[in-house]
Design a protein around this motif. Structure first.
Motif, PDB file in Angstrom:
ATOM      1  N   SER A 219      30.602  46.292  46.241  1.00 20.49           N
ATOM      2  CA  SER A 219      30.797  44.846  46.285  1.00 20.49           C
ATOM      3  C   SER A 219      31.367  44.352  44.958  1.00 20.49           C
ATOM      4  CB  SER A 219      29.465  44.144  46.562  1.00 20.49           C
ATOM      5  OG  SER A 219      29.625  42.744  46.523  1.00 20.49           O
ATOM      6  N   VAL A 220      32.344  43.457  45.033  1.00 17.62           N
ATOM      7  CA  VAL A 220      32.941  42.897  43.814  1.00 17.62           C
ATOM      8  C   VAL A 220      31.889  42.116  43.042  1.00 17.62           C
ATOM      9  CG1 VAL A 220      34.698  41.336  42.899  1.00 17.62           C
ATOM     10  CG2 VAL A 220      35.222  42.778  44.874  1.00 17.62           C
ATOM     11  N   GLU A 221      31.122  41.306  43.748  1.00 17.90           N
ATOM     12  CA  GLU A 221      30.051  40.513  43.136  1.00 17.90           C
ATOM     13  C   GLU A 221      28.721  41.240  43.311  1.00 17.90           C
ATOM     14  OE1 GLU A 221      30.798  37.945  41.322  1.00 17.90           O
ATOM     15  OE2 GLU A 221      32.897  38.094  41.921  1.00 17.90           O
ATOM     16  N   PRO A 222      27.772  41.037  42.400  1.00 19.72           N
ATOM     17  CA  PRO A 222      26.456  41.677  42.586  1.00 19.72           C
ATOM     18  C   PRO A 222      25.874  41.299  43.951  1.00 19.72           C
ATOM     19  CG  PRO A 222      26.607  40.680  40.408  1.00 19.72           C
ATOM     20  CD  PRO A 222      27.829  40.239  41.173  1.00 19.72           C
ATOM     21  N   MET A 223      25.350  42.306  44.637  1.00 17.09           N
ATOM     22  CA  MET A 223      24.816  42.055  45.972  1.00 17.09           C
ATOM     23  C   MET A 223      23.700  43.046  46.267  1.00 17.09           C
ATOM     24  SD  MET A 223      27.045  41.718  49.417  1.00 17.09           S
ATOM     25  CE  MET A 223      26.539  40.503  50.586  1.00 17.09           C
ATOM     26  N   LYS A 224      22.666  42.559  46.911  1.00 18.09           N
ATOM     27  CA  LYS A 224      21.539  43.412  47.285  1.00 18.09           C
ATOM     28  C   LYS A 224      21.967  44.344  48.418  1.00 18.09           C
ATOM     29  CE  LYS A 224      16.684  43.013  48.639  1.00 18.09           C
ATOM     30  NZ  LYS A 224      16.400  44.342  48.198  1.00 18.09           N
ATOM     31  N   GLY A 225      21.511  45.561  48.330  1.00 18.78           N
ATOM     32  CA  GLY A 225      21.799  46.537  49.381  1.00 18.78           C
ATOM     33  C   GLY A 225      20.843  46.357  50.543  1.00 18.78           C
ATOM     34  N   TRP A 226      20.814  47.335  51.447  1.00 17.67           N
ATOM     35  CA  TRP A 226      19.915  47.274  52.589  1.00 17.67           C
ATOM     36  C   TRP A 226      19.553  48.677  53.026  1.00 17.67           C
ATOM     37  CZ3 TRP A 226      24.954  45.492  52.714  1.00 17.67           C
ATOM     38  CH2 TRP A 226      25.864  46.257  53.436  1.00 17.67           C
ATOM     39  N   ALA A 227      18.433  48.763  53.713  1.00 17.72           N
ATOM     40  CA  ALA A 227      17.955  50.052  54.223  1.00 17.72           C
ATOM     41  C   ALA A 227      18.542  50.298  55.600  1.00 17.72           C
ATOM     42  CB  ALA A 227      16.431  50.044  54.295  1.00 17.72           C
ATOM     43  N   ARG A 228      18.595  51.525  55.968  1.00 19.61           N
ATOM     44  CA  ARG A 228      19.098  51.890  57.298  1.00 19.61           C
ATOM     45  C   ARG A 228      18.308  51.131  58.359  1.00 19.61           C
ATOM     46  NH1 ARG A 228      21.806  56.523  59.356  1.00 19.61           N
ATOM     47  NH2 ARG A 228      21.499  56.658  61.586  1.00 19.61           N
TER      48      ARG A 228
ATOM     49  N   TRP B 180      31.501  44.281  40.099  1.00 21.49           N
ATOM     50  CA  TRP B 180      32.506  44.832  39.203  1.00 21.49           C
ATOM     51  C   TRP B 180      32.455  44.113  37.868  1.00 21.49           C
ATOM     52  CZ3 TRP B 180      37.539  44.814  42.631  1.00 21.49           C
ATOM     53  CH2 TRP B 180      37.349  45.634  43.739  1.00 21.49           C
ATOM     54  N   SER B 181      32.747  44.855  36.821  1.00 21.60           N
ATOM     55  CA  SER B 181      32.841  44.251  35.490  1.00 21.60           C
ATOM     56  C   SER B 181      34.152  43.470  35.395  1.00 21.60           C
ATOM     57  CB  SER B 181      32.811  45.340  34.409  1.00 21.60           C
ATOM     58  OG  SER B 181      34.009  46.109  34.456  1.00 21.60           O
ATOM     59  N   ASP B 182      34.257  42.627  34.395  1.00 21.44           N
ATOM     60  CA  ASP B 182      35.506  41.889  34.181  1.00 21.44           C
ATOM     61  C   ASP B 182      36.666  42.852  33.964  1.00 21.44           C
ATOM     62  OD1 ASP B 182      34.283  39.439  34.501  1.00 21.44           O
ATOM     63  OD2 ASP B 182      34.022  39.087  32.352  1.00 21.44           O
ATOM     64  N   GLU B 183      36.407  43.937  33.253  1.00 16.24           N
ATOM     65  CA  GLU B 183      37.451  44.942  33.005  1.00 16.24           C
ATOM     66  C   GLU B 183      37.899  45.591  34.307  1.00 16.24           C
ATOM     67  OE1 GLU B 183      37.999  49.250  30.794  1.00 16.24           O
ATOM     68  OE2 GLU B 183      36.435  47.910  30.070  1.00 16.24           O
ATOM     69  N   GLN B 184      36.952  45.902  35.188  1.00 16.10           N
ATOM     70  CA  GLN B 184      37.299  46.499  36.474  1.00 16.10           C
ATOM     71  C   GLN B 184      38.109  45.523  37.328  1.00 16.10           C
ATOM     72  OE1 GLN B 184      33.243  47.458  37.477  1.00 16.10           O
ATOM     73  NE2 GLN B 184      33.581  49.661  37.140  1.00 16.10           N
ATOM     74  N   LYS B 185      37.723  44.257  37.330  1.00 14.08           N
ATOM     75  CA  LYS B 185      38.471  43.244  38.081  1.00 14.08           C
ATOM     76  C   LYS B 185      39.890  43.114  37.539  1.00 14.08           C
ATOM     77  CE  LYS B 185      34.401  40.475  39.185  1.00 14.08           C
ATOM     78  NZ  LYS B 185      33.698  39.205  38.922  1.00 14.08           N
ATOM     79  N   GLU B 186      40.033  43.124  36.217  1.00 13.29           N
ATOM     80  CA  GLU B 186      41.366  43.032  35.603  1.00 13.29           C
ATOM     81  C   GLU B 186      42.209  44.253  35.939  1.00 13.29           C
ATOM     82  OE1 GLU B 186      40.633  42.397  31.436  1.00 13.29           O
ATOM     83  OE2 GLU B 186      39.723  40.425  31.800  1.00 13.29           O
ATOM     84  N   THR B 187      41.585  45.421  35.960  1.00 20.04           N
ATOM     85  CA  THR B 187      42.311  46.649  36.295  1.00 20.04           C
ATOM     86  C   THR B 187      42.816  46.588  37.738  1.00 20.04           C
ATOM     87  OG1 THR B 187      41.040  47.950  34.710  1.00 20.04           O
ATOM     88  CG2 THR B 187      42.140  49.171  36.472  1.00 20.04           C
ATOM     89  N   VAL B 188      41.960  46.158  38.662  1.00 16.10           N
ATOM     90  CA  VAL B 188      42.374  46.040  40.067  1.00 16.10           C
ATOM     91  C   VAL B 188      43.496  45.019  40.193  1.00 16.10           C
ATOM     92  CG1 VAL B 188      41.635  45.317  42.378  1.00 16.10           C
ATOM     93  CG2 VAL B 188      40.199  46.851  41.033  1.00 16.10           C
ATOM     94  N   ASP B 189      43.375  43.885  39.503  1.00 13.12           N
ATOM     95  CA  ASP B 189      44.431  42.860  39.539  1.00 13.12           C
ATOM     96  C   ASP B 189      45.749  43.410  38.995  1.00 13.12           C
ATOM     97  OD1 ASP B 189      42.681  41.034  40.628  1.00 13.12           O
ATOM     98  OD2 ASP B 189      42.335  39.943  38.748  1.00 13.12           O
ATOM     99  N   ARG B 190      45.678  44.165  37.912  1.00  9.84           N
ATOM    100  CA  ARG B 190      46.883  44.755  37.321  1.00  9.84           C
ATOM    101  C   ARG B 190      47.512  45.764  38.267  1.00  9.84           C
ATOM    102  NH1 ARG B 190      47.265  49.333  35.391  1.00  9.84           N
ATOM    103  NH2 ARG B 190      45.086  49.613  34.821  1.00  9.84           N
ATOM    104  N   MET B 191      46.677  46.568  38.916  1.00 13.09           N
ATOM    105  CA  MET B 191      47.186  47.563  39.865  1.00 13.09           C
ATOM    106  C   MET B 191      47.872  46.875  41.043  1.00 13.09           C
ATOM    107  SD  MET B 191      44.044  50.269  39.857  1.00 13.09           S
ATOM    108  CE  MET B 191      44.679  51.935  39.726  1.00 13.09           C
TER     109      MET B 191
END
Length: 119
Positions: free
Chosen positions: A35-44, A60-71
């Motif tokens: 998930s791009v934003e923090p999000m709680k997971g779930w059990a099966r 995602w961290s700001d750096e990861q978001k910037e990397t995806v945007d650049r890509m």
């Protein structure tokens, strides 16, 4: 230009770079949290049980978001460069789609041996 290779060298290079940019983007996304934003997971069984349990996502961290945007920006620009290449003006509209598909196949980079074995 000969009949065996109807594409200019620079167009082939652009298309190969586009293939590689897509592959790098997919590989990068594969190692990021789900998930791009923090999000709680779930059990099966709670939701989407066919996937099994899903851990919490730190987002995602700001750096990861910037990397995806650049890509994505690189993919968009390469796509524009391929589509707007002057070569396409010389291709008849009745074979344009077929020709573009041929370019994609012809410019696809060879897989690395270890990637081919893992597939």
């Amino acid at each position: 230009m000969n009949d065996e290779n109807p594409f200019p060298h620079d167009l082939l290079q652009l298309q190969e770079r586009l293939h590689r940019a897509h592959a790098e983007h997919r590989a990068y996304l594969a190692v990021l949290p789900w998930s791009v934003e923090p999000m709680k997971g779930w059990a099966r069984g709670e939701r989407y049980s066919h996937r099994g349990g899903v851990p919490d996502s730190p987002g995602w961290s700001d750096e990861q978001k910037e990397t995806v945007d650049r890509m994505w920006a690189e993919i968009r620009q390469l796509s524009i460069d391929v589509v707007d290449h002057p070569h396409w003006k010389s291709v008849s509209t009745d074979i344009l789609v077929k020709s573009r598909m041929q370019l994609k196949r012809q410019a696809r980079p060879a897989e690395a041996p270890e990637a081919a074995e893992a597939a």
